[in-house]
Motif scaffolding. Structure first.
Motif, PDB file in Angstrom:
ATOM      1  N   ILE A  16       0.804  -1.222   0.000  1.00  0.00           N
ATOM      2  CA  ILE A  16       0.000   0.000   0.000  1.00  0.00           C
ATOM      3  C   ILE A  16       0.836   1.270   0.000  1.00  0.00           C
ATOM      4  O   ILE A  16       0.517   2.236  -0.705  1.00  0.00           O
ATOM      5  CB  ILE A  16      -1.014  -0.003   1.174  1.00  0.00           C
ATOM      6  CG1 ILE A  16      -2.054   1.090   0.967  1.00  0.00           C
ATOM      7  CG2 ILE A  16      -0.306   0.113   2.519  1.00  0.00           C
ATOM      8  CD1 ILE A  16      -2.873   0.950  -0.274  1.00  0.00           C
ATOM      9  N   GLU A  17       1.909   1.322   0.780  1.00  0.00           N
ATOM     10  CA  GLU A  17       2.710   2.541   0.814  1.00  0.00           C
ATOM     11  C   GLU A  17       3.388   2.795  -0.533  1.00  0.00           C
ATOM     12  O   GLU A  17       3.430   3.939  -1.017  1.00  0.00           O
ATOM     13  CB  GLU A  17       3.756   2.446   1.929  1.00  0.00           C
ATOM     14  CG  GLU A  17       3.161   2.458   3.318  1.00  0.00           C
ATOM     15  CD  GLU A  17       4.188   2.199   4.400  1.00  0.00           C
ATOM     16  OE1 GLU A  17       4.307   3.036   5.322  1.00  0.00           O
ATOM     17  OE2 GLU A  17       4.878   1.153   4.322  1.00  0.00           O
ATOM     18  N   ALA A  18       3.879   1.728  -1.147  1.00  0.00           N
ATOM     19  CA  ALA A  18       4.569   1.884  -2.433  1.00  0.00           C
ATOM     20  C   ALA A  18       3.606   2.301  -3.537  1.00  0.00           C
ATOM     21  O   ALA A  18       3.935   3.156  -4.368  1.00  0.00           O
ATOM     22  CB  ALA A  18       5.279   0.587  -2.804  1.00  0.00           C
ATOM     23  N   ILE A  19       2.395   1.715  -3.551  1.00  0.00           N
ATOM     24  CA  ILE A  19       1.462   2.057  -4.635  1.00  0.00           C
ATOM     25  C   ILE A  19       0.971   3.490  -4.484  1.00  0.00           C
ATOM     26  O   ILE A  19       0.834   4.223  -5.471  1.00  0.00           O
ATOM     27  CB  ILE A  19       0.290   1.049  -4.707  1.00  0.00           C
ATOM     28  CG1 ILE A  19      -0.418   1.136  -6.061  1.00  0.00           C
ATOM     29  CG2 ILE A  19      -0.712   1.254  -3.592  1.00  0.00           C
ATOM     30  CD1 ILE A  19       0.337   0.577  -7.207  1.00  0.00           C
ATOM     31  N   ILE A  20       0.712   3.927  -3.269  1.00  0.00           N
ATOM     32  CA  ILE A  20       0.299   5.315  -3.058  1.00  0.00           C
ATOM     33  C   ILE A  20       1.412   6.261  -3.479  1.00  0.00           C
ATOM     34  O   ILE A  20       1.175   7.260  -4.172  1.00  0.00           O
ATOM     35  CB  ILE A  20      -0.091   5.550  -1.584  1.00  0.00           C
ATOM     36  CG1 ILE A  20      -1.412   4.848  -1.262  1.00  0.00           C
ATOM     37  CG2 ILE A  20      -0.198   7.046  -1.281  1.00  0.00           C
ATOM     38  CD1 ILE A  20      -1.815   4.929   0.199  1.00  0.00           C
ATOM     39  N   ILE A  32      -6.210  10.002  -4.503  1.00  0.00           N
ATOM     40  CA  ILE A  32      -6.356   8.575  -4.205  1.00  0.00           C
ATOM     41  C   ILE A  32      -7.432   8.386  -3.145  1.00  0.00           C
ATOM     42  O   ILE A  32      -7.477   9.118  -2.151  1.00  0.00           O
ATOM     43  CB  ILE A  32      -5.026   7.988  -3.692  1.00  0.00           C
ATOM     44  CG1 ILE A  32      -3.921   8.146  -4.737  1.00  0.00           C
ATOM     45  CG2 ILE A  32      -5.195   6.516  -3.307  1.00  0.00           C
ATOM     46  CD1 ILE A  32      -2.534   7.833  -4.214  1.00  0.00           C
ATOM     47  N   LEU A  33      -8.291   7.391  -3.368  1.00  0.00           N
ATOM     48  CA  LEU A  33      -9.264   6.983  -2.363  1.00  0.00           C
ATOM     49  C   LEU A  33      -9.074   5.495  -2.073  1.00  0.00           C
ATOM     50  O   LEU A  33      -9.286   4.657  -2.948  1.00  0.00           O
ATOM     51  CB  LEU A  33     -10.702   7.231  -2.844  1.00  0.00           C
ATOM     52  CG  LEU A  33     -11.808   6.724  -1.916  1.00  0.00           C
ATOM     53  CD1 LEU A  33     -11.775   7.421  -0.566  1.00  0.00           C
ATOM     54  CD2 LEU A  33     -13.183   6.897  -2.573  1.00  0.00           C
ATOM     55  N   ASP A  56      -4.682  16.429   1.301  1.00  0.00           N
ATOM     56  CA  ASP A  56      -5.615  16.852   0.253  1.00  0.00           C
ATOM     57  C   ASP A  56      -5.675  15.869  -0.909  1.00  0.00           C
ATOM     58  O   ASP A  56      -6.568  15.952  -1.756  1.00  0.00           O
ATOM     59  CB  ASP A  56      -5.220  18.233  -0.276  1.00  0.00           C
ATOM     60  CG  ASP A  56      -3.810  18.259  -0.842  1.00  0.00           C
ATOM     61  OD1 ASP A  56      -2.951  17.486  -0.346  1.00  0.00           O
ATOM     62  OD2 ASP A  56      -3.553  19.050  -1.766  1.00  0.00           O
ATOM     63  N   ARG A  57      -4.750  14.897  -0.938  1.00  0.00           N
ATOM     64  CA  ARG A  57      -4.699  13.968  -2.071  1.00  0.00           C
ATOM     65  C   ARG A  57      -4.958  12.515  -1.680  1.00  0.00           C
ATOM     66  O   ARG A  57      -5.289  11.700  -2.538  1.00  0.00           O
ATOM     67  CB  ARG A  57      -3.335  14.064  -2.777  1.00  0.00           C
ATOM     68  CG  ARG A  57      -3.089  15.419  -3.429  1.00  0.00           C
ATOM     69  CD  ARG A  57      -1.754  15.435  -4.163  1.00  0.00           C
ATOM     70  NE  ARG A  57      -1.746  14.516  -5.287  1.00  0.00           N
ATOM     71  CZ  ARG A  57      -0.637  14.204  -5.983  1.00  0.00           C
ATOM     72  NH1 ARG A  57       0.534  14.713  -5.636  1.00  0.00           N
ATOM     73  NH2 ARG A  57      -0.719  13.365  -7.001  1.00  0.00           N
ATOM     74  N   ILE A  58      -4.781  12.172  -0.415  1.00  0.00           N
ATOM     75  CA  ILE A  58      -4.995  10.794   0.034  1.00  0.00           C
ATOM     76  C   ILE A  58      -6.242  10.751   0.916  1.00  0.00           C
ATOM     77  O   ILE A  58      -6.314  11.434   1.942  1.00  0.00           O
ATOM     78  CB  ILE A  58      -3.789  10.264   0.828  1.00  0.00           C
ATOM     79  CG1 ILE A  58      -2.497  10.358   0.006  1.00  0.00           C
ATOM     80  CG2 ILE A  58      -4.031   8.809   1.242  1.00  0.00           C
ATOM     81  CD1 ILE A  58      -1.247  10.003   0.788  1.00  0.00           C
ATOM     82  N   HIS A  59      -7.197   9.951   0.517  1.00  0.00           N
ATOM     83  CA  HIS A  59      -8.449   9.827   1.258  1.00  0.00           C
ATOM     84  C   HIS A  59      -8.699   8.343   1.543  1.00  0.00           C
ATOM     85  O   HIS A  59      -8.173   7.469   0.851  1.00  0.00           O
ATOM     86  CB  HIS A  59      -9.610  10.405   0.454  1.00  0.00           C
ATOM     87  CG  HIS A  59      -9.336  11.785  -0.070  1.00  0.00           C
ATOM     88  ND1 HIS A  59      -9.448  12.919   0.698  1.00  0.00           N
ATOM     89  CD2 HIS A  59      -8.893  12.209  -1.296  1.00  0.00           C
ATOM     90  CE1 HIS A  59      -9.137  13.977  -0.012  1.00  0.00           C
ATOM     91  NE2 HIS A  59      -8.786  13.580  -1.231  1.00  0.00           N
ATOM     92  N   MET A  60      -9.493   8.065   2.555  1.00  0.00           N
ATOM     93  CA  MET A  60      -9.771   6.668   2.891  1.00  0.00           C
ATOM     94  C   MET A  60     -11.172   6.516   3.475  1.00  0.00           C
ATOM     95  O   MET A  60     -11.622   7.365   4.246  1.00  0.00           O
ATOM     96  CB  MET A  60      -8.744   6.117   3.882  1.00  0.00           C
ATOM     97  CG  MET A  60      -8.982   4.646   4.242  1.00  0.00           C
ATOM     98  SD  MET A  60      -7.602   3.856   5.109  1.00  0.00           S
ATOM     99  CE  MET A  60      -7.496   4.865   6.577  1.00  0.00           C
ATOM    100  N   ILE A  61     -11.828   5.441   3.065  1.00  0.00           N
ATOM    101  CA  ILE A  61     -13.080   5.007   3.683  1.00  0.00           C
ATOM    102  C   ILE A  61     -12.826   3.632   4.277  1.00  0.00           C
ATOM    103  O   ILE A  61     -12.367   2.716   3.588  1.00  0.00           O
ATOM    104  CB  ILE A  61     -14.222   4.933   2.648  1.00  0.00           C
ATOM    105  CG1 ILE A  61     -14.532   6.331   2.100  1.00  0.00           C
ATOM    106  CG2 ILE A  61     -15.475   4.316   3.275  1.00  0.00           C
ATOM    107  CD1 ILE A  61     -15.545   6.329   0.967  1.00  0.00           C
ATOM    108  N   GLU A  62     -13.089   3.485   5.579  1.00  0.00           N
ATOM    109  CA  GLU A  62     -12.922   2.204   6.252  1.00  0.00           C
ATOM    110  C   GLU A  62     -14.287   1.534   6.413  1.00  0.00           C
ATOM    111  O   GLU A  62     -15.232   2.152   6.905  1.00  0.00           O
ATOM    112  CB  GLU A  62     -12.275   2.399   7.618  1.00  0.00           C
ATOM    113  CG  GLU A  62     -10.857   2.940   7.544  1.00  0.00           C
ATOM    114  CD  GLU A  62     -10.226   3.116   8.913  1.00  0.00           C
ATOM    115  OE1 GLU A  62      -9.760   2.101   9.486  1.00  0.00           O
ATOM    116  OE2 GLU A  62     -10.212   4.251   9.419  1.00  0.00           O
ATOM    117  N   ARG A  63     -14.366   0.271   6.009  1.00  0.00           N
ATOM    118  CA  ARG A  63     -15.619  -0.461   6.102  1.00  0.00           C
ATOM    119  C   ARG A  63     -15.492  -1.553   7.173  1.00  0.00           C
ATOM    120  O   ARG A  63     -14.397  -1.894   7.614  1.00  0.00           O
ATOM    121  CB  ARG A  63     -15.998  -1.057   4.746  1.00  0.00           C
ATOM    122  CG  ARG A  63     -16.041   0.014   3.640  1.00  0.00           C
ATOM    123  CD  ARG A  63     -16.851  -0.408   2.449  1.00  0.00           C
ATOM    124  NE  ARG A  63     -16.362  -1.618   1.805  1.00  0.00           N
ATOM    125  CZ  ARG A  63     -17.016  -2.253   0.838  1.00  0.00           C
ATOM    126  NH1 ARG A  63     -18.188  -1.800   0.419  1.00  0.00           N
ATOM    127  NH2 ARG A  63     -16.518  -3.347   0.285  1.00  0.00           N
TER     128      ARG A  63
END
Length: 240
Positions: A16-20, A32-33, A56-63
């Motif tokens: 995940i860190e590398a792809i972001i 990115i979401l 402002d560029r990295i967002h996350m929704i936790e399910r």
């Protein structure tokens, strides 16, 4: 033009860190979401740590748990439309899709005014690296099966590396999408094609993951197989 890359995750701490970082380092200003399904390996915490660097560029929704690939993307699509994005991308977290190809997908969408651009493994031969032959054949003939049953002229119907325009997603009733696994990818392409919107395929090279564990299962293929039959004979499609 605002651009959002949606990346569903479940136990992707190795990637995940590398792809972001790879997406953020592109010349184009992609946001990115991450849609994380309560990964027990701590994927979400790694994303939160990176958010402080580019909030402002990295967002996350936790399910709450594993709710299916299709529902993850539907959640992301709704969020993207509510937040004013013009182009919305699907991409895996494991580097099977080359982040550099995001700019090619985006360029084709904008220059050709395409509603959907598919990063295609099969539009120019078979461009798959490190997959067992059995899986290559299964994937290739799955797309052939989809074309035969539905008549949809897309060479890579199961592709998960795509770009949608805002107008394409607004044309669909997202709550009416039925398939939840990889059949979701087929259903989305079929609906956009049936809506009469412009679809383009762009050749990419797909490379199987080297870190983490694949989420593919026989149940996913079963849903797609029978779901295609259902698509062909549905009387009412979720098209606005």
């Amino acid at each position: 033009m605002r651009k959002l890359v949606i990346i569903p995750t479940y136990n992707e701490k190795e990637n995940i860190e590398a792809i972001i970082g790879a997406v953020l380092n592109l010349k184009t200003d992609f946001h990115i979401l991450i849609i994380d399904d309560n990964s027990p390996d701590g994927t979400a915490m790694l994303v939160k740590n990176m958010q402080s660097e580019a909030p402002d560029r990295i967002h996350m929704i936790e399910r709450s748990g594993k709710l299916g690939l299709g529902t993850a993307y539907i959640t992301g699509f709704k969020w993207a439309l509510a937040n004013g994005y013009d182009y919305i991308f699907e991409m895996d977290a494991d580097f099977s899709h080359n982040p550099n190809d995001l700019e090619r997908l985006c360029g084709t969408a904008t220059k050709e005014n395409a509603a959907l651009v598919v990063g295609s493994r099969y539009v120019c031969g078979v461009n798959v690296v490190n997959w067992p032959m059995k899986r290559v054949l299964m994937s290739y003939f799955a797309s052939y099966y989809v074309r035969t049953i539905t008549g949809m002229p897309v060479r890579d119907a199961t592709a998960g590396f795509v770009c949608y325009s805002k107008e394409a997603l607004e044309k669909l009733d997202l709550d009416g999408i039925r398939m939840k696994g990889y059949g979701f990818q087929i259903e989305m392409k079929y609906l956009i094609w049936k809506a009469g919107l412009k679809v383009r395929e762009l050749p990419i090279i797909f490379t199987d993951r080297t870190r983490g564990t694949s989420k593919m299962s026989s149940g996913i293929f079963g849903e797609a197989f029978w779901g295609v039959m259902g698509l062909r004979f549905r009387k009412k499609l979720p098209i606005n």
